[in-house]
Design an enzyme around this catalytic site. Structure first.
Site, PDB file in Angstrom:
ATOM      1  N   CYS A   4      37.511  45.435  33.129  1.00  0.00           N
ATOM      2  CA  CYS A   4      38.727  45.154  33.911  1.00  0.00           C
ATOM      3  C   CYS A   4      39.930  44.882  33.023  1.00  0.00           C
ATOM      4  CB  CYS A   4      38.481  43.983  34.848  1.00  0.00           C
ATOM      5  SG  CYS A   4      37.931  42.501  33.986  1.00  0.00           S
ATOM      6  N   HIS A  62      37.671  38.414  42.285  1.00  0.00           N
ATOM      7  CA  HIS A  62      38.841  39.234  41.936  1.00  0.00           C
ATOM      8  C   HIS A  62      38.759  40.509  42.790  1.00  0.00           C
ATOM      9  CE1 HIS A  62      42.272  40.613  39.897  1.00  0.00           C
ATOM     10  NE2 HIS A  62      41.828  40.736  38.656  1.00  0.00           N
ATOM     11  N   ARG A 111      47.791  34.088  42.441  1.00  0.00           N
ATOM     12  CA  ARG A 111      46.953  34.337  41.261  1.00  0.00           C
ATOM     13  C   ARG A 111      46.612  33.018  40.588  1.00  0.00           C
ATOM     14  NH1 ARG A 111      45.247  38.504  37.764  1.00  0.00           N
ATOM     15  NH2 ARG A 111      45.201  37.915  35.600  1.00  0.00           N
ATOM     16  N   ARG A 132      44.829  50.125  39.492  1.00  0.00           N
ATOM     17  CA  ARG A 132      45.272  48.864  40.102  1.00  0.00           C
ATOM     18  C   ARG A 132      46.576  49.106  40.874  1.00  0.00           C
ATOM     19  NH1 ARG A 132      43.922  43.953  38.174  1.00  0.00           N
ATOM     20  NH2 ARG A 132      44.830  43.403  40.179  1.00  0.00           N
ATOM     21  N   GLN A 146      40.752  43.841  41.952  1.00  0.00           N
ATOM     22  CA  GLN A 146      40.215  44.545  40.786  1.00  0.00           C
ATOM     23  C   GLN A 146      39.003  45.384  41.186  1.00  0.00           C
ATOM     24  OE1 GLN A 146      41.179  44.416  37.270  1.00  0.00           O
ATOM     25  NE2 GLN A 146      39.823  46.173  37.332  1.00  0.00           N
ATOM     26  N   ASP A 162      32.919  42.237  30.998  1.00  0.00           N
ATOM     27  CA  ASP A 162      34.172  41.469  31.074  1.00  0.00           C
ATOM     28  C   ASP A 162      34.116  40.415  29.973  1.00  0.00           C
ATOM     29  OD1 ASP A 162      36.562  40.335  31.952  1.00  0.00           O
ATOM     30  OD2 ASP A 162      35.631  39.180  33.561  1.00  0.00           O
TER      31      ASP A 162
HETATM   32  N1   CP Z   1      42.462  42.944  35.177  1.00  0.00           N
HETATM   33  C1   CP Z   1      43.456  42.071  35.395  1.00  0.00           C
HETATM   34  O1   CP Z   1      43.528  41.342  36.410  1.00  0.00           O
HETATM   35  O2   CP Z   1      44.393  42.089  34.420  1.00  0.00           O
HETATM   36  P1   CP Z   1      45.556  41.030  34.215  1.00  0.00           P
HETATM   37  O3   CP Z   1      44.895  39.707  33.922  1.00  0.00           O
HETATM   38  O4   CP Z   1      46.357  41.554  33.068  1.00  0.00           O
HETATM   39  O5   CP Z   1      46.368  40.949  35.484  1.00  0.00           O
HETATM   40  N1  NVA Z   2      37.042  37.084  34.161  1.00  0.00           N
HETATM   41  C1  NVA Z   2      38.387  37.317  33.718  1.00  0.00           C
HETATM   42  C2  NVA Z   2      38.977  38.481  34.449  1.00  0.00           C
HETATM   43  C3  NVA Z   2      40.374  38.858  33.995  1.00  0.00           C
HETATM   44  C4  NVA Z   2      40.937  39.996  34.777  1.00  0.00           C
HETATM   45  C5  NVA Z   2      39.215  36.059  33.921  1.00  0.00           C
HETATM   46  O1  NVA Z   2      39.075  35.411  34.972  1.00  0.00           O
HETATM   47  O2  NVA Z   2      39.989  35.724  33.039  1.00  0.00           O
END
Ligand code: CP
Ligand code: NVA
Length: 316
Positions: free
Chosen positions: A272, A143, A116, A300, A146, A233
């Protein structure tokens, strides 16, 4: 291809899950059908032993609520174990190479690693040196977990994916890129409304256009017209510095009740999460009757379990 006419084999002939660009429509359907099966088991509190004796590393470089909790709980529900590794607490933070880290992790008996907040290039580089499955848990460009989970949610709520229209309003970020790729591969129309300078990646749009209908516009009304799903988002993603000018420019791309009224009357609202109420969406919308954000968040769990089951099973 229509998901409802697809006959799942519950098999995925690949080692890694790095992005939607590499996945075929059939592979996406396999993951969605497996998520459906996982959810059915979860509903009747039935755990599985699919990961018994297996440990999955979660190597995370940023904050997470949903991705972390859904993996940790999902792995437990499949009788497996996990190892949460904060990137800052590994030697990566002191300059150890991705190659050495990736080449070595599998030697300890791990069965997969979820990355991540590595960059897209680092995620692919890591996978090239790893001999265990590598799963992309978010990059600055994509992502995939997601969006796979979101496609599952849309399928669940609408009963189909074929010919639905999704409108994404806001920053052309990782979520927008993956939505474009994912929707186009399952025969959904996708429209993105973002201001000049904040459009999704051109390479992603060009690639997705080979599969389906993609509209890129700066006009919110044009994007939302006839939409079955309205998605947004955050304006500032985790990999970015706070930017008041960007927020000001994007403020015209907020999802409000007025915007929702431009979509189909039975349109659903998706995000998301995490949500910034009053910034990219109003509280009335995200907390209103059309919002399915919490279903999205729950799914998820089911999708991640499906991904682990299909990827790890292939390596046994
Ligand atoms: N949507 C998502 O990835 O959430 P988190 O950042 O909480 O993992
Ligand atoms: N676009 C956001 C998505 C979080 C799940 C980010 O990258 O922070």
């Amino acid at each position: 291809m229509d998901i409802n006419k697809y006959d799942p084999k519950f098999k995925l002939r690949r080692r890694d899950l790095l992005g939607l660009t590499d996945l075929t429509s059939e592979e996406i359907f396999e993951l969605l059908y497996a998520a459906k099966a996982m959810k059915k088991k979860f509903r009747v509190r039935e755990n599985s032993a699919l990961l018994r004796g297996k440990t999955v590393a979660l190597l995370f470089g940023s904050a997470s609520t949903r991705t972390r909790v859904s993996f940790e709980m999902g792995i437990r529900q499949m009788s497996g174990d996990y190892l949460y590794l904060s990137k800052d607490e590994t030697q990566l933070s002191r300059g150890e190479s991705l190659k050495d880290t990736a080449a070595m992790l599998g030697r300890y008996g791990l069965s997969a690693v979820v990355l991540r907040s590595f960059t897209e290039a680092q995620t692919h580089e890591f996978a090239s040196y790893s001999d265990i499955p590598v799963i992309n848990g978010i990059t600055e460009v994509s992502h995939p977990l997601q969006i796979l989970s979101d496609l599952f949610t849309i399928w669940e709520v609408k009963g189909r994916l074929d010919n639905l229209k999704l409108a994404y309003i806001g920053d052309g970020n990782n979520i927008a890129n993956s939505l474009i790729m994912g929707c186009s591969k399952v025969n959904m129309d996708v429209a993105i409304a973002s201001p000049h300078g904040y459009s999704p990646a051109r390479a992603v749009v060009e690639r997705a256009m080979q599969y389906g209908d993609v509209l890129i516009t700066d006009d919110v009304a044009e994007a939302v017209s006839g939409a079955d799903v309205v998605y947004t988002d955050v304006f500032i993603s985790m990999n970015e510095e706070d930017d008041a000018e960007k927020k000001r420019i994007l403020s015209r791309y907020r999802v409000t009740e007025e915007v929702m009224r431009l979509a189909k009357p039975d349109a659903v609202f998706m995000h998301c999460m995490p949500v910034h109420r009053g910034e990219e969406v109003t509280a009335e919308v995200v907390d209103g009757p059309q919002s399915i954000c919490y279903d999205q968040a729950e799914n998820r769990l089911h999708l991640n379990k499906a991904a682990l089951a299909l990827l790890i099973r292939e390596t046994i």
